[in-house]
Design a protein around this motif. Structure first.
Motif, PDB file in Angstrom:
ATOM      1  N   GLN A  50       0.679  -1.305  -0.043  1.00  0.00           N
ATOM      2  CA  GLN A  50      -0.030  -0.147  -0.073  1.00  0.00           C
ATOM      3  C   GLN A  50       0.970   1.401   0.171  1.00  0.00           C
ATOM      4  OE1 GLN A  50      -2.723  -0.868   3.339  1.00  0.00           O
ATOM      5  NE2 GLN A  50      -4.196  -1.542   1.842  1.00  0.00           N
ATOM      6  N   GLY A  73      -4.142  -1.310   5.765  1.00  0.00           N
ATOM      7  CA  GLY A  73      -5.596  -0.553   5.927  1.00  0.00           C
ATOM      8  C   GLY A  73      -6.334  -0.856   4.377  1.00  0.00           C
ATOM      9  N   TYR A  74      -7.073   0.094   3.994  1.00  0.00           N
ATOM     10  CA  TYR A  74      -7.788  -0.176   2.664  1.00  0.00           C
ATOM     11  C   TYR A  74      -7.338   1.257   1.810  1.00  0.00           C
ATOM     12  CZ  TYR A  74     -10.700   2.842   5.642  1.00  0.00           C
ATOM     13  OH  TYR A  74     -11.020   4.053   6.406  1.00  0.00           O
ATOM     14  N   GLY A  75      -6.663   0.789   0.843  1.00  0.00           N
ATOM     15  CA  GLY A  75      -6.037   1.891  -0.153  1.00  0.00           C
ATOM     16  C   GLY A  75      -4.907   2.335   0.410  1.00  0.00           C
ATOM     17  N   SER A 251     -17.625   8.061   1.292  1.00  0.00           N
ATOM     18  CA  SER A 251     -18.116   7.436   0.340  1.00  0.00           C
ATOM     19  C   SER A 251     -18.696   8.225  -0.731  1.00  0.00           C
ATOM     20  CB  SER A 251     -18.966   6.126   0.997  1.00  0.00           C
ATOM     21  OG  SER A 251     -19.950   6.731   1.632  1.00  0.00           O
ATOM     22  N   ILE A 254     -15.656   9.280  -2.797  1.00  0.00           N
ATOM     23  CA  ILE A 254     -14.942   8.411  -3.405  1.00  0.00           C
ATOM     24  C   ILE A 254     -15.605   7.832  -4.790  1.00  0.00           C
ATOM     25  CG2 ILE A 254     -13.962   5.932  -3.227  1.00  0.00           C
ATOM     26  CD1 ILE A 254     -13.424   6.380  -0.175  1.00  0.00           C
ATOM     27  N   LYS A 255     -16.882   7.719  -4.619  1.00  0.00           N
ATOM     28  CA  LYS A 255     -17.544   7.282  -5.761  1.00  0.00           C
ATOM     29  C   LYS A 255     -17.660   8.193  -6.757  1.00  0.00           C
ATOM     30  CE  LYS A 255     -22.313   6.914  -6.203  1.00  0.00           C
ATOM     31  NZ  LYS A 255     -23.837   6.794  -5.651  1.00  0.00           N
ATOM     32  N   VAL A 258     -14.064   8.255  -8.513  1.00  0.00           N
ATOM     33  CA  VAL A 258     -14.113   6.703  -9.200  1.00  0.00           C
ATOM     34  C   VAL A 258     -14.586   7.019 -10.705  1.00  0.00           C
ATOM     35  CG1 VAL A 258     -14.835   4.463  -9.802  1.00  0.00           C
ATOM     36  CG2 VAL A 258     -13.911   4.967  -7.518  1.00  0.00           C
ATOM     37  N   ASP A 270      -5.331   0.608  -7.133  1.00  0.00           N
ATOM     38  CA  ASP A 270      -6.261   0.105  -6.409  1.00  0.00           C
ATOM     39  C   ASP A 270      -7.513   1.265  -6.463  1.00  0.00           C
ATOM     40  OD1 ASP A 270      -8.186  -0.208  -3.972  1.00  0.00           O
ATOM     41  OD2 ASP A 270      -6.317  -0.641  -2.765  1.00  0.00           O
ATOM     42  N   ARG A 271      -8.836   0.963  -6.719  1.00  0.00           N
ATOM     43  CA  ARG A 271      -9.732   1.889  -6.841  1.00  0.00           C
ATOM     44  C   ARG A 271     -10.306   2.760  -5.396  1.00  0.00           C
ATOM     45  NH1 ARG A 271     -16.068   0.687  -9.655  1.00  0.00           N
ATOM     46  NH2 ARG A 271     -14.833   0.255 -11.558  1.00  0.00           N
ATOM     47  N   GLN A 272      -9.727   2.073  -4.388  1.00  0.00           N
ATOM     48  CA  GLN A 272      -9.834   2.710  -3.127  1.00  0.00           C
ATOM     49  C   GLN A 272      -8.957   3.856  -2.953  1.00  0.00           C
ATOM     50  OE1 GLN A 272     -12.511   2.076  -0.777  1.00  0.00           O
ATOM     51  NE2 GLN A 272     -11.692   3.753   0.465  1.00  0.00           N
TER      52      GLN A 272
END
Lengths: 485, 136
Positions: A50, A73-75, A251, A254-255, A258, A270-272
């Motif tokens: 990451q 973590g995420y992203g 969120s 992020i949407k 993207v 990574d899309r996150q």
């Protein structure tokens, strides 16, 4: 879990480098602050991948950084710091995280251990009843139409003006608890619906209220400037964030990002990590919404502080003025900020992302409140609920190396399900009680997930930050009462 | 067939959901999400909500589906346990969701979930399987 086998160069005892050549597309190398023991554990998961992925983000300068509490973590990794040029770089909502302005504040008191120890049961009951906590908790504050927009704009100041806390609290809060450039219109209706009933709530997960005792003082003069005077002095921590409002803002954007990435020709592993140029309409809208969510979080901690003071004094039968209960400082550890830093010998405007990282500005920095101008910005590092937490100060070295940043906590070692397999909530409760810590928790399962053994030892994490020079240890505290949401 | 499984992730929690088709995997992912948050055994199907979503692709739909349910839970304190997919076309869906309002005297809440993430998200169209990491 897969071990990370990428290239890692040891720079010195506390610094490691992932070379830019590791993956095509990395714009800068990665730097990780850790000692050799920690690095063995860090390599056991994918956090270093990451760190490398963050180095892909357009406009990133110097390094993709990881603080010693780095974990998967995420992203972005937790413990990640990345700074992008404002002119041609990006902002990434994933680089802030879902809990925008999750942060921690520390209150000092004039009281000593002996004055509270016989009343800890009543104290924790009173705090538990005064501060709504737990999954989906709703607050006692009923915001009227339009008031939420004031909270988003004015943060802690809104709270103080409505009777929650003292005017002095504002001076002791990062950004004065009122980050400029917040725009309520950028915060979606859904986010506002979630935020309306939740102001003044702790939430769940790793959020907590803690009554602590000063355990060790490393720098007596610096400690005294913060009102930390002696061992066994009583302190109070509040750790929480922006609740559902912040989660929804993250969120939502992020949407949106993207969707916008194709338009800006950005391609990421990574899309996150979804992002948009800082100066784009999407980037500006996100930053103005994020600042609103950050202000909501500061107002949240400010309202909680007020109830904590009331409950504390009620139980002990003393007046607030005698109890002290001054706010030492409040830090954000999930946030993005526009700051000026030196890059290759030149001052540049950067968008600094701190995800699970704390600002650590040195003495004399204009953002540091006047009362701390000589010592540097207080840095608050909560550990797990059984061992210790630390007070540090920012340093010049942090300005040079980490865009004025350091670690934010102990960092998880075990997943939540592993923690639950390892120990039951009842066992955790009993072992903490045996150590003289009074616990109130919304759920036993939640307690098991947050067991001390699920975390790295905060002392070694803080030790690396101190030895690397990116912050300086001032004092250590140990918990005697904890409320877990 | 197993409806869902939890997967390990250091700071967060992941779930893999299965189905005979992708629509059922989405329904089971929602069931998994609420199972993490609450003990669903004592939740009754007293109320229903219709949810209609349209996104750019299946990944975006999964992200929005779970996050929309979290929004419904946050605002209405509604614990949902049955998800009937009336329509599902890979980028849009219409679902009727059944459950009841959280009642502290009968229901036990467990782990709070902040959000579904895109990190390590997988939509396996051949095996009708979806994977998502949740920020908890």
């Amino acid at each position: 879990m897969a071990t990370w086998n990428g290239p890692l160069e040891k720079i010195d005892d506390y610094r490691w480098r992932i070379p830019k050549s590791y993956k095509q597309g990395m714009r800068v190398p990665g730097i990780i602050y850790a000692d050799a023991d920690m690095m063995k554990q860090i390599r056991g998961e994918q956090a270093l991948e990451q760190v490398a992925n963050v180095a892909f983000l357009p406009g990133i300068v110097n390094h993709s950084l990881a603080m010693p509490d780095i974990h998967w973590g995420y992203g972005f990794p937790i413990g990640g710091v990345a700074a992008m040029r404002v002119d041609d770089g990006v902002v990434s909502p994933g680089g802030v995280g879902f809990d925008i302005n999750c942060g921690v504040r520390l209150l000092r008191t004039n009281l000593m251990k002996d004055e509270v120890s016989s009343k800890m049961k009543q104290m924790m009951d009173a705090l538990y009843n005064s501060v709504p906590s737990g999954v989906g908790s709703k607050g006692k504050i009923r915001l009227k139409g339009g008031e939420l927009n004031e909270v988003l704009r004015n943060g802690s100041r809104w709270a103080v003006e409505h009777g929650y806390g003292r005017p002095d609290d504002l001076d002791s809060t990062e950004e004065n608890g009122e980050m400029a450039g917040a725009e309520p219109a950028s915060v979606s209706g859904r986010a506002k619906e979630r935020g309306l009933p939740q102001l003044g709530t702790l939430g769940s997960g790793n959020h907590f209220l803690e009554v602590a005792l000063v355990d060790e003082i490393h720098e007596p003069d610096i400690a005294r400037a913060m009102g930390i005077n002696e061992v066994d002095q009583v302190m109070l921590y509040v750790h929480c964030g922006s609740r559902g409002l912040g989660h929804q803002v993250a969120s939502d954007y992020i949407k949106e990002m993207v969707r916008a990435m194709a338009k800006y020709g950005i391609d990421l592993p990574d899309r996150q990590l979804a992002c948009s140029p800082v100066k784009s309409p999407e980037g500006q809208a996100y930053l103005s919404a994020m600042r609103g969510a950050a202000n909501y979080a500061w107002a949240n901690r400010q309202c909680i502080t007020h109830w904590v003071r009331e409950a504390f004094c009620r139980v002990l039968g003393i007046k607030e003025v005698d109890a002290g209960l001054e706010l030492i400082y409040d830090v954000a550890h999930n946030i993005a900020k526009i700051e000026e830093h030196q890059v290759n010998g030149q001052k540049q405007k950067l968008c600094v992302h701190r995800k699970g990282a704390t600002r650590a500005f040195p003495a004399g920095h204009p953002e540091v409140p006047g009362k701390y101008a000589q010592i540097g910005q207080p840095v608050l590092i909560p550990g797990d609920m059984g061992r210790a937490s630390y007070v540090l100060v920012g340093t010049e070295q942090a300005m040079k190396e980490t865009f004025g940043s350091t670690c934010h906590g102990a960092g998880r070692l075990q997943s939540r399900s592993a923690a639950k397999r390892h120990q039951s909530g009842r066992d955790v409760l009993e072992s903490l009680q045996a150590r003289g810590i009074t616990i109130r928790a919304g759920s036993l399962a939640g307690l098991a997930e947050e067991a001390p053994s699920a975390y790295k030892d905060v002392s070694s994490v803080v030790g690396v930050a101190h030895n690397a020079g990116i912050s300086k240890i001032v004092a250590r505290t140990r918990p005697i009462g904890v409320i877990k949401g | 067939m197993k409806r869902f499984e939890l997967i390990e992730h250091t700071a967060d929690m992941g779930l893999v959901a299965y189905g005979h088709d992708l629509a059922e995997a989405f329904a089971n992912a929602a069931y998994g999400l609420f199972s993490i948050m609450a003990d669903l055994g004592r939740v009754q199907e007293k109320e229903s909500r219709q949810i209609e979503l349209k996104e750019d692709d299946t990944e975006a739909l999964l992200f929005e589906w779970l996050n929309y349910l979290l929004y419904v839970f946050d605002v209405e304190m509604l614990l949902l346990k049955r998800f009937d997919m009336e329509r599902f076309d890979g980028s849009g869906l219409k679902a009727i969701c059944y459950g009841e309002k959280y009642d502290p005297s009968r229901h036990r809440l467990k782990t709070g979930v902040k959000s579904a993430t895109y990190h390590m998200m997988k939509v396996d169209r051949e095996n009708n399987r979806v994977q998502v990491i949740l920020d908890v």
